[in-house]
Enzyme design. Sequence first.
Site, mmCIF file in Angstrom:
data_model
loop_
_atom_site.group_PDB
_atom_site.id
_atom_site.type_symbol
_atom_site.label_atom_id
_atom_site.label_comp_id
_atom_site.label_asym_id
_atom_site.label_seq_id
_atom_site.Cartn_x
_atom_site.Cartn_y
_atom_site.Cartn_z
ATOM 1 N N TYR A 1 14.480 -2.503 2.150
ATOM 2 C CA TYR A 1 15.023 -3.848 2.380
ATOM 3 C C TYR A 1 16.443 -3.959 1.830
ATOM 4 C CZ TYR A 1 11.152 -6.449 4.417
ATOM 5 O OH TYR A 1 10.210 -6.935 5.289
ATOM 6 N N CYS B 1 0.880 -9.168 2.154
ATOM 7 C CA CYS B 1 0.338 -8.414 3.291
ATOM 8 C C CYS B 1 0.269 -6.908 3.066
ATOM 9 C CB CYS B 1 1.206 -8.658 4.532
ATOM 10 S SG CYS B 1 1.800 -10.327 4.745
ATOM 11 N N GLU C 1 -10.743 -12.199 1.782
ATOM 12 C CA GLU C 1 -10.216 -10.837 1.848
ATOM 13 C C GLU C 1 -10.364 -10.122 0.513
ATOM 14 O OE1 GLU C 1 -6.782 -11.234 5.311
ATOM 15 O OE2 GLU C 1 -6.256 -11.615 3.224
ATOM 16 N N GLU D 1 18.270 -13.338 -4.292
ATOM 17 C CA GLU D 1 16.827 -13.204 -4.519
ATOM 18 C C GLU D 1 16.589 -13.069 -6.015
ATOM 19 O OE1 GLU D 1 13.122 -13.015 -4.948
ATOM 20 O OE2 GLU D 1 13.803 -13.303 -2.878
ATOM 21 N N ARG E 1 -12.504 -22.305 6.655
ATOM 22 C CA ARG E 1 -12.366 -23.592 7.346
ATOM 23 C C ARG E 1 -11.178 -23.553 8.310
ATOM 24 N NH1 ARG E 1 -9.518 -28.313 6.155
ATOM 25 N NH2 ARG E 1 -8.774 -27.382 4.211
ATOM 26 N N HIS F 1 -14.801 2.397 28.401
ATOM 27 C CA HIS F 1 -16.153 2.655 27.917
ATOM 28 C C HIS F 1 -16.246 4.044 27.286
ATOM 29 C CE1 HIS F 1 -20.511 2.343 27.866
ATOM 30 N NE2 HIS F 1 -20.585 3.563 28.360
ATOM 31 N N GLU G 1 -14.692 -3.465 25.171
ATOM 32 C CA GLU G 1 -14.991 -3.597 26.591
ATOM 33 C C GLU G 1 -15.779 -4.872 26.876
ATOM 34 O OE1 GLU G 1 -18.098 -0.958 28.360
ATOM 35 O OE2 GLU G 1 -18.142 -0.053 26.355
ATOM 36 N N CYS H 1 5.222 -10.907 1.300
ATOM 37 C CA CYS H 1 4.547 -9.983 2.217
ATOM 38 C C CYS H 1 4.614 -8.543 1.723
ATOM 39 C CB CYS H 1 5.158 -10.092 3.609
ATOM 40 S SG CYS H 1 4.378 -8.981 4.802
ATOM 41 N N LYS I 1 -1.917 -5.723 -0.018
ATOM 42 C CA LYS I 1 -3.285 -6.130 0.285
ATOM 43 C C LYS I 1 -3.897 -5.221 1.347
ATOM 44 C CE LYS I 1 -3.894 -9.296 3.235
ATOM 45 N NZ LYS I 1 -3.734 -10.598 3.922
ATOM 46 N N TYR J 1 -8.770 -17.455 3.724
ATOM 47 C CA TYR J 1 -8.709 -16.037 4.075
ATOM 48 C C TYR J 1 -8.320 -15.168 2.891
ATOM 49 C CZ TYR J 1 -3.569 -16.232 4.499
ATOM 50 O OH TYR J 1 -2.232 -16.368 4.251
ATOM 51 N N GLY K 1 -12.360 -20.481 -0.450
ATOM 52 C CA GLY K 1 -13.036 -20.021 0.759
ATOM 53 C C GLY K 1 -12.098 -19.731 1.900
ATOM 54 N N SER L 1 10.802 -11.551 4.098
ATOM 55 C CA SER L 1 10.951 -11.043 5.457
ATOM 56 C C SER L 1 11.800 -11.951 6.331
ATOM 57 C CB SER L 1 9.567 -10.859 6.097
ATOM 58 O OG SER L 1 8.812 -9.910 5.374
ATOM 59 N N GLY L 2 11.584 -13.272 6.249
ATOM 60 C CA GLY L 2 12.351 -14.198 7.071
ATOM 61 C C GLY L 2 13.812 -14.254 6.680
ATOM 62 N N THR M 1 3.994 -13.985 8.066
ATOM 63 C CA THR M 1 5.239 -13.223 8.025
ATOM 64 C C THR M 1 5.913 -13.098 9.389
ATOM 65 O OG1 THR M 1 4.515 -11.975 6.088
ATOM 66 C CG2 THR M 1 6.227 -10.973 7.443
#
Length: 492
Positions: A100, A49, A183, A36, A206, A475, A480, A44, A52, A179, A177, A15-16, A351
């Site tokens: 892409y 991303c 996930e 590439e 953590r 509401h 809220e 990603c 996933k 993300y 442990g 992406s970058g 990303t």
Amino acid sequence: MADYDYDLFVIGGGSGGVRAARVAAGEAGAKVALAEEDRYGGTCVIRGCVPKKLMVFASEFSDVAEVGNAYGWNMTSGTFDWQNFRSHLNNELDRLEGVYRSLLKNSGVDTFDARAKLKDKHTVELSDGQTKTAKTILVATGGRPVRPDMPNAHLGIVSDDIFHLETLPKSILIIGGGYIACEFACILHGLGVEVTQYYRGAQILRGFDDEARGLIAEAMRDRGIELHTGTNIVQMGLASDDHTESGPTGSDAAMGASVQQENVMANDGTADEASAGRGGPIWVKATNGRERVFDMVLFATGRDPNTDDMGLEDLGIEIGRRGEIVVDEYSKTAADSVYAIGDVTNRVNLTPVAIREGMAFVETAFKDNPTAVDHDLIPSAIFTQPEMGTVGLSEEDARDREEIEVFCTSFRPMKTAFAGKPDRVLMKLVVSKETRKVLGCHIVAPDAGEMIQLAGVAIKMGATKEDFDRTVAVHPTMSEEIVTMRTPMRTA
């Protein structure tokens, strides 16, 4: 003035890198090329991303029937068809990779499907034997998941491998442990896999707010994920091996081996890809001494930058402890003509950050507008179940800096409470006592990622607690609560 093949050569089609190449060619009028070695879209789009998140969506349907029945619908639970989902997933990833490639082509960027390394500070050497020169070179090669340094670690898979499984395992042990580990624990549990997770630390996630990560850990256990903190593996091997010192012993391991040998068979009578490729179920021994057998082991224990064998050190470019390229605030390396962005620099490995860094690079290198990337107050989401959205300082980090007030509420959301489910959500604001600015916002709830994006705008603008208080609530919604909390739960 030297005559180069290109004004800019980008190494890496994630992406970058793609954003930098497109903007440099389309807006700055530069002559640009990009190399590439794998698939365009990078981590990603191809193995992170996007796939996933699609798996997250799939896993969330597992309790639709239960909730629907509580609302008066006559619904029955079905079974998850991994083959059907995987086919749709691969088609979508192929489509996105095509997008892409088209974006680069339409921007006038020359592309090379090859690995690239730096021969000198203005020359790129491609794996097909070609060499290309460029006034400026941008390294955007991203990162990769790593396995721990231990015997038989090759028997386990890493996050990249999840998307290529022919069949899902009956059981899996996830090591880690962070993300990514959490996930995939939630995703695979939602798809019907028996999930066990070991993490060596005292609590998962953590670095995030303690109260928020504690609620996520509790929710994971409530959903049936067998989460063990303070636990790691010390040995692993094939359960079918005749181990001596390292083999499975005791009734637990023996029974597990027998059960898992049956479970490894897929619906068509063949072993699943991961187990077949590695010879069968995997035996592991934990730091607490317990021995168990799983169909699969997933290592989610970290990622390293992709800087191996790129010729960087030969140019005097500094490489950090984790293998990252060291850059200044403008993403420039120690070699004036070479820049680096994204995960390969190991700054903020997200990303959208890589994309921002790519755009800032173009402003700096091609538009005569030196632009440093602002890495402060970046909203992010963890796609566990429930999700976590966060921006700014955790309560723990904030109280180490100044006196704070903490506004917090946790409750059962209306939708699932009506269905009799125990799910809880958390809304939390960390506020400076002196300036009244909101230093951090932490949400644990369904669609927390959607909520934190909007909260991030206000916090980035420097909103105070009183600005939140002046905002009228929507509401009835979960969000809220963010604007209705009046009394601090505690000060620190």
